[in-house]
Write a protein that holds these residues in place. Structure first.
Motif, PDB file in Angstrom:
ATOM      1  N   GLU A   1      33.479  48.120  -2.713  1.00  0.00           N
ATOM      2  CA  GLU A   1      32.419  47.201  -2.496  1.00  0.00           C
ATOM      3  C   GLU A   1      31.654  46.413  -3.653  1.00  0.00           C
ATOM      4  OE1 GLU A   1      33.323  48.851   1.423  1.00  0.00           O
ATOM      5  OE2 GLU A   1      32.493  49.310  -1.119  1.00  0.00           O
ATOM      6  N   VAL A   2      31.561  47.660  -5.172  1.00  0.00           N
ATOM      7  CA  VAL A   2      31.091  46.660  -5.787  1.00  0.00           C
ATOM      8  C   VAL A   2      31.012  45.135  -6.932  1.00  0.00           C
ATOM      9  CG1 VAL A   2      30.388  47.481  -8.486  1.00  0.00           C
ATOM     10  CG2 VAL A   2      30.240  49.123  -6.568  1.00  0.00           C
TER      11      VAL A   2
ATOM     12  N   PHE B   1      22.423  50.389   0.743  1.00  0.00           N
ATOM     13  CA  PHE B   1      22.318  51.283  -0.289  1.00  0.00           C
ATOM     14  C   PHE B   1      20.750  51.616  -1.348  1.00  0.00           C
ATOM     15  CE2 PHE B   1      23.201  53.085  -4.990  1.00  0.00           C
ATOM     16  CZ  PHE B   1      23.713  54.174  -4.296  1.00  0.00           C
TER      17      PHE B   1
ATOM     18  N   ARG C   1      27.514  53.207  -5.631  1.00  0.00           N
ATOM     19  CA  ARG C   1      27.148  52.311  -3.528  1.00  0.00           C
ATOM     20  C   ARG C   1      28.243  52.406  -2.613  1.00  0.00           C
ATOM     21  NH1 ARG C   1      24.034  47.622  -3.677  1.00  0.00           N
ATOM     22  NH2 ARG C   1      22.097  48.125  -5.522  1.00  0.00           N
ATOM     23  N   PRO C   2      29.394  52.284  -3.043  1.00  0.00           N
ATOM     24  CA  PRO C   2      30.615  52.539  -1.660  1.00  0.00           C
ATOM     25  C   PRO C   2      30.826  54.061  -0.945  1.00  0.00           C
ATOM     26  CG  PRO C   2      31.261  51.879  -3.777  1.00  0.00           C
ATOM     27  CD  PRO C   2      30.279  52.168  -4.460  1.00  0.00           C
ATOM     28  N   SER C   3      29.839  54.585  -1.693  1.00  0.00           N
ATOM     29  CA  SER C   3      29.290  56.069  -0.772  1.00  0.00           C
ATOM     30  C   SER C   3      29.597  55.593   0.293  1.00  0.00           C
ATOM     31  CB  SER C   3      29.507  57.289  -1.622  1.00  0.00           C
ATOM     32  OG  SER C   3      28.170  56.386  -1.632  1.00  0.00           O
ATOM     33  N   HIS C   4      27.953  54.585   0.882  1.00  0.00           N
ATOM     34  CA  HIS C   4      27.277  54.588   1.455  1.00  0.00           C
ATOM     35  C   HIS C   4      28.357  53.676   3.065  1.00  0.00           C
ATOM     36  CE1 HIS C   4      23.250  54.583   1.788  1.00  0.00           C
ATOM     37  NE2 HIS C   4      22.584  54.121   2.027  1.00  0.00           N
ATOM     38  N   ALA C   5      29.637  53.332   3.243  1.00  0.00           N
ATOM     39  CA  ALA C   5      29.960  53.538   3.624  1.00  0.00           C
ATOM     40  C   ALA C   5      30.798  53.599   4.969  1.00  0.00           C
ATOM     41  CB  ALA C   5      31.961  52.476   3.023  1.00  0.00           C
TER      42      ALA C   5
ATOM     43  N   HIS D   1      31.143  47.012   5.409  1.00  0.00           N
ATOM     44  CA  HIS D   1      31.878  47.891   3.958  1.00  0.00           C
ATOM     45  C   HIS D   1      33.112  48.131   4.752  1.00  0.00           C
ATOM     46  CE1 HIS D   1      31.846  50.454   7.250  1.00  0.00           C
ATOM     47  NE2 HIS D   1      30.760  49.865   7.821  1.00  0.00           N
TER      48      HIS D   1
ATOM     49  N   SER E   1      25.757  49.650   4.830  1.00  0.00           N
ATOM     50  CA  SER E   1      26.867  48.798   3.751  1.00  0.00           C
ATOM     51  C   SER E   1      26.412  49.015   2.706  1.00  0.00           C
ATOM     52  CB  SER E   1      25.626  47.389   3.952  1.00  0.00           C
ATOM     53  OG  SER E   1      26.232  46.192   2.449  1.00  0.00           O
ATOM     54  N   PRO E   2      27.132  49.252   1.431  1.00  0.00           N
ATOM     55  CA  PRO E   2      27.281  49.373  -0.133  1.00  0.00           C
ATOM     56  C   PRO E   2      26.006  48.401  -0.881  1.00  0.00           C
ATOM     57  CG  PRO E   2      29.329  49.549   0.547  1.00  0.00           C
ATOM     58  CD  PRO E   2      28.702  48.293   1.348  1.00  0.00           C
TER      59      PRO E   2
END
Length: 348
Positions: A260-261, A92, A78-82, A12, A87-88
């Motif tokens: 990261e998407v 995720f 997905r980037p919110s998992h960072a 991430h 990891s996105p």
């Protein structure tokens, strides 16, 4: 990996150190098969998120889960998992956080004397009816509270599990407190399995539209994301199918690739459509002013340029043809809001 859209855990954007890829691909952890889904209970500090974005049709949202097992490769969340140091990518899809105190936090927020009711969008970042909801039932508890407080709510989902709560939704809809949008990406089950491997099949999502509409719940379809040369040819067919199954409203969103998407989606293209991967990404950049993503208000949902204009024309023409968006949507009712325990008095 069967049942997973991501094929790896990409680093991430906040990681200070990044490991090199596994030297022997056949003995790498990913080669052993798709990792199982795990859930972790977490205590949320607050539950209502607020935004002032002019191109988003709500100002408040509640997300009972962080991460989503549906595994949609294109998911903008997905980037919110960072922010959780995860990891996105695979994280995720496989490491789901359950906000177990969400009902208590929601009650506390609604009971606050300065709270002013505006519709809450339920399950925006991740699907409120993803598989974890079957066991944890956080979403149903939130709906029970919103019904008790006569608070308006809108829901976006791609899960048949929402039919479990048709009793609550029907009761709320009768008071003008509820609307549901079903997210529809493709009518092709093969493509669905690649794009969103653990989400409900298109035929089942259409059944959700039909059964909720028959129960008196205002329904609509979100044809999203529209991906050049992957599913864009299906726009008219998806709108027609939604209208035939009771949908009254429709909207569309162009593919978004924040943070990261973008590399995750490009890797997905190379796995499934290597023959057209470069062509798809070139068109995405055409739609985003030369970049893979644009976050500008008024553009991020629909893109810019000739192709974006063509998508918009096709969408509007087909909506007219099948009777979608015929009338202005009536706003959800905020005038019925009440606090079952009475109004709280301030301490000072």
């Amino acid at each position: 990996m069967k049942g997973r859209a991501s094929q790896t855990n990409i680093p991430h954007r906040f990681e200070a150190r990044v490991s090199e890829p596994w030297a022997d691909e056949e003995s790498s952890p990913e080669a052993e098969g798709a990792p199982p889904t795990t859930t972790q209970p977490v205590a949320a500090r607050s539950i209502i998120s607020r935004n002032e974005s002019p191109d988003i049709p709500f100002s408040q949202s509640v997300n009972p889960y962080q991460g989503c097992e549906h595994g949609c490769i294109y998911c903008f969340a997905r980037p919110s998992h960072a922010y959780q140091d995860l990891s996105p990518g695979l994280d995720f899809e496989t490491r789901i956080q359950v906000k177990t105190n969400a009902p208590e936090k929601l009650k506390a927020a609604l009971d606050h004397p300065r709270y002013k009711p505006t519709p809450i969008a339920l399950g925006v970042n991740t699907d409120a009816y993803q598989p974890a909801e079957k066991d944890h039932r956080i979403t149903r508890k939130l709906l029970e509270i919103l019904l008790e407080y006569r608070h308006p709510v809108s829901i976006i989902t791609k899960s048949r599990l929402i039919l479990r709560d048709a009793d609550l939704l029907s009761e709320m809809a009768a008071m003008g407190l509820c609307s549901v949008r079903v997210s529809l990406t493709t009518l092709d089950n093969r493509l669905k399995g690649q794009l969103e491997p653990r989400a409900t099949a298109a035929s089942t999502r259409l059944r959700v539209l039909r059964e909720l509409s028959e129960a008196g719940v205002p329904t609509g379809v979100l044809t999203a994301p529209i991906i050049p040369f992957i599913n864009d040819y299906e726009m008219e067919a998806m709108l027609s199918a939604a209208a035939e199954n009771g949908a009254q409203r429709a909207s569309w969103v162009l593919l978004r690739l924040p943070h990261e998407v973008a590399p995750l989606f490009e890797d997905w293209l190379q796995h499934h459509y290597p023959d057209r991967a470069a062509h798809v990404m070139n068109r995405v950049r055409d739609l985003r002013g030369g970049n893979t993503n644009s976050s500008e208000w008024g553009q991020r949902m629909t893109g810019t340029g000739v192709l974006a204009g063509l998508y918009r024309q096709r969408f509007e023409r087909q909506c007219r043809a099948v009777g979608l968006n015929v009338q202005e949507e009536e706003p959800l009712d905020t005038g019925l809001f009440r606090r079952p325990g009475g109004e709280q008095m301030g301490l000072f």
